[in-house]
Scaffold this active site. Structure first.
Site, short mmCIF file in Angstrom:
data_model
loop_
_atom_site.label_atom_id
_atom_site.label_comp_id
_atom_site.label_asym_id
_atom_site.label_seq_id
_atom_site.Cartn_x
_atom_site.Cartn_y
_atom_site.Cartn_z
N ARG A 281 0.87 -1.17 0.00
CA ARG A 281 0.00 0.00 0.00
C ARG A 281 0.91 1.23 0.00
NH1 ARG A 281 -2.02 0.76 5.49
NH2 ARG A 281 -0.67 2.57 5.48
N HIS A 285 -3.48 4.44 4.79
CA HIS A 285 -4.58 3.47 4.89
C HIS A 285 -5.88 4.09 4.33
CE1 HIS A 285 -7.36 0.53 6.42
NE2 HIS A 285 -8.00 1.47 7.07
N TYR A 294 4.21 5.43 11.54
CA TYR A 294 4.52 4.03 11.88
C TYR A 294 5.38 3.29 10.86
CZ TYR A 294 0.34 3.38 8.94
OH TYR A 294 -0.57 3.42 7.92
#
Ligand SMILES: Cc1ncc(C[n+]2csc(CCOP(=O)(O)OP(=O)(O)O)c2C)c(N)n1
Ligand SMILES: [Mg+2]
Length: 387
Positions: A281, A285, A294
């Site tokens: 990805r 998100h 993160y």
């Protein structure tokens, strides 16, 4: 023995072995590995695989390229529209175009798709108008398309639940004696949901004609794949009694070949297959997420080198299968699509607030009727105040 010493004797003894085992588990072997099915390398070089072959015309190759480019353009437009306040949210598919177009183009018209919320490329392959996907993210409808028109179910946000819907549907297809297949899309994070384990069990036991297409994009929001599984995901299938295969999810040719083969197997009545499309990805998100919190920039950069669109472009150019005029025309088509999407979103009608009560139950419910009446009275109270 004193009370204290009894308590001390009962205190669990710390074992040095145990302490180290309780630490974060060793990294699961998540690198792509030799088991990865690949037909087009990141450098755009065509390679063969003993179990999966594919022979596409220049026209078909250009078609796959066009699908990926237009899907990426649509996705970028939707992200921009969210940033401009035109959509409430957007879940980008950036980086996953090959997994979705390759698998989407493997489907027959009568096959049935159960997507998550990120399958914009598959929706494109099914002929769902992209503007239809945006109504839900603008909050003006609850899905906006009829699942039975394109055999493409509504987007499912409840993680993993669509694998059960797909399994039930596939069991029905088998009972009808039909020879179509069903495909369920889900993510690496969804793989640790109980629903997915149940879907695997039922589909295996009933030999249901379903393909489980897991896009392992390495992240479930901020949780890495290591937090979902101790074995490569495709190996899970073995424990349920059906085959699993890991495909390069950034290689549209391999995704097409592997999904075709899994669908054929389902149509032959040989039951389910798990396809793990190993991908990434590239974006957040959703537009509500900030991945810099993160994950490291270097990780994204390493995947940029494996971009699904660039590798096919290199191949098309090297093969002489597409010239500059083709790429220029496609750029123009992309711009036209972007403009059409922008205009369509901005002219969407305001939602009917009462419609939220209409689709909760197919046959209605007394409780929902009561809530509808309360909400109508609440809205009417504003009209009264305005008098
Ligand atoms: C049952 C359920 N639990 C939690 C959530 C919140 N949630 C939304 S997306 C997501 C992560 C899903 O990750 P993955 O399956 O890898 O799919 P991806 O978003 O990476 O495509 C979670 C936990 C949810 N929607 N449904
Ligand atoms: Mg994921």
């Amino acid at each position: 023995m004193t009370v204290e010493s009894t308590a001390a004797a009962r205190k669990p003894r710390r074992s040095s072995k145990r302490t180290s085992a309780a630490k974060t588990p060793a990294k699961t072997p998540m690198s792509s590995g030799p088991e990865l099915v690949q037909l087009l390398t990141p450098e755009g070089e065509r390679v063969e695989h003993p179990d999966y072959s594919i022979d596409l015309s220049a026209d078909e190759l250009r078609g796959l390229y066009r699908d990926m480019v237009l899907t990426r353009r649509f996705d970028a437009e939707a992200t921009a529209l969210q940033r401009q306040g035109e959509l409430g949210l957007w879940a980008s598919l950036l980086g996953q175009e090959a997994a979705q177009i390759g698998s989407g183009r493997a489907l027959h018209d009568d096959d049935y798709v159960f997507p998550t919320y990120r399958e914009h490329g598959v929706a494109w392959c099914r002929g769902v108008d992209p503007t239809n996907l945006l109504g839900m993210f603008r909050g003006v409808n609850h899905g906006g398309w009829d699942p039975n028109t394109n055999n493409f179910h509504l987007y499912t946000i409840v993680i993993g639940s669509q694998t059960l819907h797909a399994t039930g549907y596939a069991m029905g297809v088998a009972k009808d004696g039909a020879d179509s297949a069903v495909i369920a899309y889900f993510g690496d994070g969804a793989s640790s949901q109980g629903d997915v384990a149940e879907a695997f069990t039922f589909s295996a036991v009933y030999n249901a004609p379903v393909v489980f297409f897991c896009q392992n994009n390495q992240w479930a929001i901020s949780e890495p794949t290591e937090k979902q599984t101790r074995v490569p995901l495709y190996q899970r299938a073995q424990g349920f009694g059906f085959p699993g295969v890991r495909v390069d999810g950034n290689d549209v040719l391999a995704c097409l070949a592997v999904t075709r083969s899994a669908l054929e197997r389902a149509r032959r009545g040989e039951g389910p297959t798990l396809v793990e499309a190993f991908t990434y990805r590239m974006g957040a998100h959703t537009t509500s997420d900030d991945p810099t919190k993160y994950r490291a920039d270097e990780e994204r950069a390493s995947w940029e080198a494996k971009d699904p669109i660039l590798r096919l472009r290199t191949y098309l150019e090297n093969e002489g299968a597409a010239d500059e005029a083709y790429f220029t025309a496609l750029d123009e088509e992309s711009e036209t699509l972007g403009k059409r999407v922008r205009e369509a979103v901005r002219s969407m009608p305001q939602p009917d607030r009462m419609a939220i009560f209409d689709h909760a139950y197919a046959d209605g419910s007394a409780l929902v009727d009561e809530e509808r009446a309360q909400f109508a009275a609440y809205q009417a109270s504003f009209a009264e105040e305005g008098k």
